[in-house]
Design an enzyme around this catalytic site. Structure first.
Site, mmCIF file in Angstrom:
data_model
loop_
_atom_site.group_PDB
_atom_site.id
_atom_site.type_symbol
_atom_site.label_atom_id
_atom_site.label_comp_id
_atom_site.label_asym_id
_atom_site.label_seq_id
_atom_site.Cartn_x
_atom_site.Cartn_y
_atom_site.Cartn_z
ATOM 1 N N PHE A 178 37.816 31.997 39.980
ATOM 2 C CA PHE A 178 38.943 31.157 39.542
ATOM 3 C C PHE A 178 38.889 30.875 38.036
ATOM 4 O O PHE A 178 39.006 29.726 37.596
ATOM 5 C CB PHE A 178 38.981 29.821 40.299
ATOM 6 C CG PHE A 178 39.489 29.883 41.710
ATOM 7 C CD1 PHE A 178 39.958 31.056 42.266
ATOM 8 C CD2 PHE A 178 39.501 28.726 42.497
ATOM 9 C CE1 PHE A 178 40.425 31.094 43.570
ATOM 10 C CE2 PHE A 178 39.970 28.750 43.806
ATOM 11 C CZ PHE A 178 40.426 29.942 44.342
ATOM 12 N N LYS A 228 47.188 35.868 36.491
ATOM 13 C CA LYS A 228 46.556 34.576 36.756
ATOM 14 C C LYS A 228 47.203 33.434 35.976
ATOM 15 O O LYS A 228 47.243 32.295 36.437
ATOM 16 C CB LYS A 228 45.073 34.637 36.407
ATOM 17 C CG LYS A 228 44.215 35.432 37.377
ATOM 18 C CD LYS A 228 42.775 35.486 36.903
ATOM 19 C CE LYS A 228 41.869 36.161 37.908
ATOM 20 N NZ LYS A 228 41.631 35.325 39.102
ATOM 21 N N SER A 285 39.006 32.357 48.636
ATOM 22 C CA SER A 285 38.260 33.151 47.670
ATOM 23 C C SER A 285 36.768 33.036 47.973
ATOM 24 O O SER A 285 36.259 31.933 48.180
ATOM 25 C CB SER A 285 38.527 32.671 46.242
ATOM 26 O OG SER A 285 37.613 33.274 45.340
ATOM 27 N N ASN A 307 35.424 41.978 42.793
ATOM 28 C CA ASN A 307 35.515 40.986 41.725
ATOM 29 C C ASN A 307 34.787 39.713 42.127
ATOM 30 O O ASN A 307 34.705 39.373 43.301
ATOM 31 C CB ASN A 307 36.982 40.698 41.354
ATOM 32 C CG ASN A 307 37.556 39.528 42.117
ATOM 33 O OD1 ASN A 307 37.329 38.366 41.775
ATOM 34 N ND2 ASN A 307 38.295 39.827 43.189
ATOM 35 N N LYS A 328 46.504 31.006 52.260
ATOM 36 C CA LYS A 328 45.886 32.333 52.188
ATOM 37 C C LYS A 328 44.501 32.266 52.804
ATOM 38 O O LYS A 328 43.668 31.442 52.397
ATOM 39 C CB LYS A 328 45.796 32.803 50.732
ATOM 40 C CG LYS A 328 45.346 34.257 50.585
ATOM 41 C CD LYS A 328 45.571 34.766 49.169
ATOM 42 C CE LYS A 328 45.280 36.249 49.050
ATOM 43 N NZ LYS A 328 45.627 36.769 47.713
ATOM 44 N N ASN A 381 42.720 37.554 51.984
ATOM 45 C CA ASN A 381 42.027 37.628 50.711
ATOM 46 C C ASN A 381 41.021 38.784 50.753
ATOM 47 O O ASN A 381 41.013 39.584 51.685
ATOM 48 C CB ASN A 381 41.320 36.287 50.448
ATOM 49 C CG ASN A 381 41.291 35.925 48.975
ATOM 50 O OD1 ASN A 381 41.014 36.766 48.129
ATOM 51 N ND2 ASN A 381 41.567 34.671 48.655
ATOM 52 N N ASN A 389 34.444 33.540 45.821
ATOM 53 C CA ASN A 389 33.729 33.458 44.552
ATOM 54 C C ASN A 389 33.567 32.048 43.997
ATOM 55 O O ASN A 389 33.030 31.875 42.911
ATOM 56 C CB ASN A 389 34.429 34.342 43.517
ATOM 57 C CG ASN A 389 34.485 35.794 43.965
ATOM 58 O OD1 ASN A 389 33.493 36.317 44.452
ATOM 59 N ND2 ASN A 389 35.645 36.416 43.832
ATOM 60 N N THR A 390 34.045 31.043 44.729
ATOM 61 C CA THR A 390 33.797 29.638 44.393
ATOM 62 C C THR A 390 32.943 29.051 45.504
ATOM 63 O O THR A 390 33.398 28.986 46.652
ATOM 64 C CB THR A 390 35.116 28.855 44.258
ATOM 65 O OG1 THR A 390 35.879 29.388 43.170
ATOM 66 C CG2 THR A 390 34.851 27.385 44.019
#
Length: 360
Positions: free
Chosen positions: A113, A64, A174, A109, A212, A241, A176-177
């Site tokens: 970010f 990362k 993603s 996960n 992505k 993703n 997760n945001t």
């Protein structure tokens, strides 16, 4: 050293996954510089205007903060993607946020970010370029959770890394945001890509820009993504993703954790979405296939579904760094057996996959 890291895998699995990953990064950072392996010429790929020594890449999420790209190139990867990197530092979501689904050869996960921001990663990549380190390193850029103008955050990433990125990836997928995946909606994506392409053309002309996308897009939604990507003339798509879906048959007690699922259970869905994307793109630009690659056979399946290049990450959790060479050896053996090239294998099963029932 990579062999020692693989031998340490059983012990690493006794630790919290995030702690184990951090220790792996620190161990890799201690590796002495070593030459990048020389690959069989049959593995070379030309895509996005770039020359790749082999098609096996490291997916974003592993490195990362751009701490170990050279160690991973030295392990045999043909290219490495660092990030996702946000403009300002942010801690991400609360721990625990990484779960091994060992019974399923999978990972969930919900990092969100977590990032040190542009500055430290830029300093590392600038130092890398200054010493003339070989190998292709892409930069995956994202938006801060509290940003009021997320497109501006992607533009900031393009401008910040313009002098050091081999290519850029805009990560809008993603899970997760909160709200990030809304950027895949056609109107929002068109506005985002217009601004990002303009920034790329001004700050880093000729550096490829990739997008992505999620594996959870409905097919009409995918139509819109591909239409915008083609209209804005980006250089390629990364499919895909992690997924918020939970395929039937998961056995791990962690299967109900919130977050993005990666690893073996993602393979069928991501490969189907790759084939669907390949058919819609119709040769306008190359694709990178990601999701569930943990063997030569799964890497080959991505290529046959339409990927010019592949990326992996979760497979390393269970197979170790030796997986990279296993995949390359398996691909060379297949090319020799069929007297084929990677180009002739790319997409040859895409229409067959698209005609099959959708994975459950």
């Amino acid at each position: 050293m990579s062999r020692l890291l693989d031998l340490a895998l059983p012990f690493a699995r006794l630790m919290d996954p995030e702690t184990a990953h951090g220790l792996s990064i620190r161990a890799l950072a201690c590796l002495p510089p070593r030459p990048t392996p020389v690959d069989d010429s049959r593995l070379a790929v030309s895509a996005f205007g770039l020359a790749f020594p082999n098609p096996v890449g490291l997916a974003a999420g592993f490195d990362k903060e751009a701490e170990v790209p050279d160690a991973m190139l030295g392990a045999g990867f043909g290219f490495v993607e660092v990030g996702t990197i946000t403009p300002r530092p942010q801690p991400g979501n609360a721990r625990p946020r990484n779960f091994r689904l060992t019974e399923d050869r999978a990972v969930i996960n919900r990092y969100g970010f977590n990032s040190g921001g542009h500055a430290p990663a830029l300093a590392r990549l600038t130092a890398r370029n200054a010493r003339g380190a070989p190998g292709l390193v892409g930069v995956n850029v994202g938006a801060n959770k509290d940003s009021t103008d997320r497109a501006a955050d992607y533009v900031s990433g393009i401008r910040a890394f313009a002098g050091v990125a081999g290519y850029f990836t805009a990560n809008v997928s993603s899970p997760n945001t909160p709200g990030l995946r809304d950027l895949q909606e056609e109107h929002a994506l068109d506005e985002l890509l217009a601004r990002v392409v303009e920034a790329r053309d001004a700050a880093a002309p000729g550096v490829p820009l990739l997008l992505k996308i999620a594996p959870d897009l409905a097919l009409p939604h995918l139509d819109g993504v591909v239409t915008v990507a083609r209209r804005r003339r980006i250089d390629g798509l990364i499919v895909s993703n992690t997924t918020i879906a939970r395929p039937s048959g998961l056995r791990s007690p962690f299967k109900g954790e919130t977050g993005g699922l990666s690893g073996r259970p993602l393979f069928s869905l991501s490969t189907r979405m790759l084939a669907e994307t390949y058919v819609r793109v119709d040769g306008a630009f190359p694709l990178i296939g990601v999701g569930g690659i943990d063997s030569p056979a799964t890497a080959l399946a991505k290529i046959e579904a339409g990927a010019s290049l592949v990326q992996l990450y979760s497979g390393l959790v269970y197979e170790g760094l030796g997986l990279v060479e296993k995949i390359k050896e398996g691909l060379v053996a297949r090319l020799a057996r069929e007297n084929a090239t990677l180009a002739t294998l790319t997409g040859r099963r895409a229409r067959e996959l698209v005609a099959a029932p959708f994975p459950a």
